[in-house]
Design an enzyme around this catalytic site. Structure first.
Site, PDB file in Angstrom:
ATOM      1  N   LYS A 110       0.859  -1.185   0.000  1.00 44.52           N
ATOM      2  CA  LYS A 110       0.000   0.000   0.000  1.00 44.52           C
ATOM      3  C   LYS A 110       0.888   1.225   0.000  1.00 44.52           C
ATOM      4  O   LYS A 110       2.014   1.181   0.501  1.00 44.52           O
ATOM      5  CB  LYS A 110      -0.873   0.018   1.265  1.00 44.52           C
ATOM      6  CG  LYS A 110      -2.093   0.881   1.138  1.00 44.52           C
ATOM      7  CD  LYS A 110      -3.132   0.165   0.318  1.00 44.52           C
ATOM      8  CE  LYS A 110      -4.514   0.717   0.466  1.00 44.52           C
ATOM      9  NZ  LYS A 110      -5.498  -0.272   0.022  1.00 44.52           N
TER      10      LYS A 110
HETATM   11  N1  GLU Z   1      -7.221  -0.005  -3.387  1.00 41.86           N
HETATM   12  C1  GLU Z   1      -7.944  -1.185  -3.693  1.00 41.86           C
HETATM   13  C2  GLU Z   1      -7.970  -2.126  -2.499  1.00 41.86           C
HETATM   14  O1  GLU Z   1      -7.813  -1.713  -1.381  1.00 41.86           O
HETATM   15  C3  GLU Z   1      -7.470  -1.843  -4.973  1.00 41.86           C
HETATM   16  C4  GLU Z   1      -6.040  -2.288  -4.968  1.00 41.86           C
HETATM   17  C5  GLU Z   1      -5.522  -2.764  -6.320  1.00 41.86           C
HETATM   18  O2  GLU Z   1      -6.293  -2.858  -7.254  1.00 41.86           O
HETATM   19  O3  GLU Z   1      -4.331  -3.027  -6.379  1.00 41.86           O
HETATM   20  O4  GLU Z   1      -8.203  -3.285  -2.627  1.00 41.86           O
END
Ligand code: GLU
Length: 419
Positions: A110
């Site tokens: 993240k």
């Molecule tokens: N931000 C989204 C999540 O928390 C998508 C992450 C992604 O597609 O890599 O799952």
């Protein structure tokens, strides 16, 4: 999105306490507990940005790669004043469990920049994104770490990341997902998280006798996840969305809100509480509305012991957001007999379609929207069924069962890779 009261427990602490329950359930070795609790790699950067008036502001940014045993690290980038180290680490950890539970070939990561993007102009936002990308580019790559949108970021932000990365490395669409269609994005990616939530609700509805058609749904948050979910529940599932909220307040209509009208209203940047066809409510009142499904779709730490865990009045909580429920609130809901469908099952549609987008980029071939939806449904339904069966077999909650399955898969990859 609704501004939450700051949760008493950090994102990291939430992820840890839930981890222990599942690790005990599968008797996980202690060296693997240590490896899987800590991140693989953390990058913290200072990001100087020239503002429109000429002065330079400096923001702090993070990219945390929790685990890459099963594939390249994967996860969104959020822009938010509370996106600090602990929050980003907790969210990176959840991504490892989410990709493992969906059985897609990624690890978890993240990113975040501690900034209130509402205070930036579009040009400032672009400069911030480019500078942040320059500083973390060394740990990114289609086989290393692939960002995507998250809170307050979108396809345009991904386009800037793609451009900045490609300027150095050559055209590399697979370095980022959630891109605009014209830059190699996937059909169905934008609505994928909301669509995945609906598919999981439909399965649960069938298994536990709460037919979606005509059932009453309350959605907290009316952004990318909540907005698409409301639309799909209304048009495809025939459910009655009776209340929604945004950061300023909510709106309720017991006979069902006019969702297309409300979406058009919100698209004009109008607060949902000012929608003509319902009764305005506060963000706190939203939690107490009697309903079948309560779906938090905004920020983390919003269901807490102090705020609402004892007063929530629904049949099921479905976590559209990441980490909306604190562990203490989770235990209270369990005591009260209110099941919770955990975030890394319920909201995994986004990263699942990110996987299809990445695969399409590597294949240099575009799938149809129908194909994307069909694959998403199959993948998320299979994950749901595995969780449901283990929860039943071990008399565990859905969250603990989902963790146990994900942990088992990541631990197996770690063992196979060896030391
Ligand atoms: N931000 C989204 C999540 O928390 C998508 C992450 C992604 O597609 O890599 O799952």
């Amino acid at each position: 999105m609704t501004a939450p009261a700051r949760a008493p427990m950090s994102g990291k602490a939430i992820a840890h306490s839930q981890f222990d329950r599942a690790a005990n359930l599968i008797n996980l070795e202690s060296y693997l507990r240590r490896i899987l609790l800590a991140p693989f790699r953390e990058v913290q950067v200072e990001v100087p940005v020239r503002m429109d008036d000429g002065h330079i502001e400096v923001f702090t940014g993070y990219r945390i790669q929790h685990n890459g045993a099963r594939g390249p690290c994967k996860g969104g980038i959020r822009y938010h004043p509370e996106a600090d180290h602990d929050e980003v680490l907790g969210l990176a950890t959840i991504m490892t469990w989410k990709t493992a539970l969906m059985d897609i070939p990624f690890g978890g990561a993240k990113g975040g920049v501690q900034v209130d993007p509402k205070l930036l102009s579009q040009l400032e936002l672009e400069r911030l994104t480019r500078r942040f990308t320059q500083r973390i580019a060394i740990v990114l790559g289609p086989y290393r770490d692939i960002p995507a949108p998250d809170v307050n970021t979108n396809a345009q932000v991904m386009a800037w990341i793609l451009d900045e990365y490609s300027n150095r490395q050559g055209y590399t669409p697979a370095v980022v997902t959630g891109k605009p269609l014209s830059l190699g994005g996937s059909l169905g990616r934008e609505e994928a998280t909301g669509r995945g939530v609906m598919y999981v609700m439909a399965e649960y509805a069938r298994d536990f006798g709460i037919p979606l058609k005509g059932s009453r749904v309350v959605i907290q948050g009316f952004g990318n996840v909540g907005g698409h979910l409301a639309r799909l529940l209304d048009t495809e599932a025939g459910a009655k969305v009776i209340a929604v909220s945004d950061v300023n307040g909510g709106i309720v209509n017991e006979s069902g809100l006019d969702i297309p009208g409300l979406l058009a209203h919100a698209a004009q940047k109008q607060p949902v509480s000012e929608w003509k066809d319902g009764r305005a409510i506060t963000n706190d009142e939203l939690w107490e509305i009697p309903c079948d499904w309560l779906v938090p779709c905004a920020l983390g730490g919003v269901i807490t012991r102090e705020r609402n865990a004892r007063s929530i009045d629904c049949k099921v909580v479905v976590e559209g957001a990441n980490e909306p429920t604190t562990p203490t609130a989770d235990s209270i809901l369990e005591e009260r007999g209110i099941p919770v469908i955990p975030d890394f099952l319920a909201n995994a549609g986004g990263v699942t379609v990110s996987y299809y987008e990445w695969a399409q980029n590597l294949q240099q071939y575009r799938w149809t929207h129908e194909q994307v939806n069909k694959e998403l449904k199959a993948t998320i339904t299979k994950a749901y069924t595995t969780v449901r069966d283990l929860a039943k077999q071990k008399a565990a909650t859905f969250r603990t069962a989902a963790y146990a399955i994900a942990l088992q898969r990541v631990a197996e990859a770690e063992r196979l890779r060896g030391n």
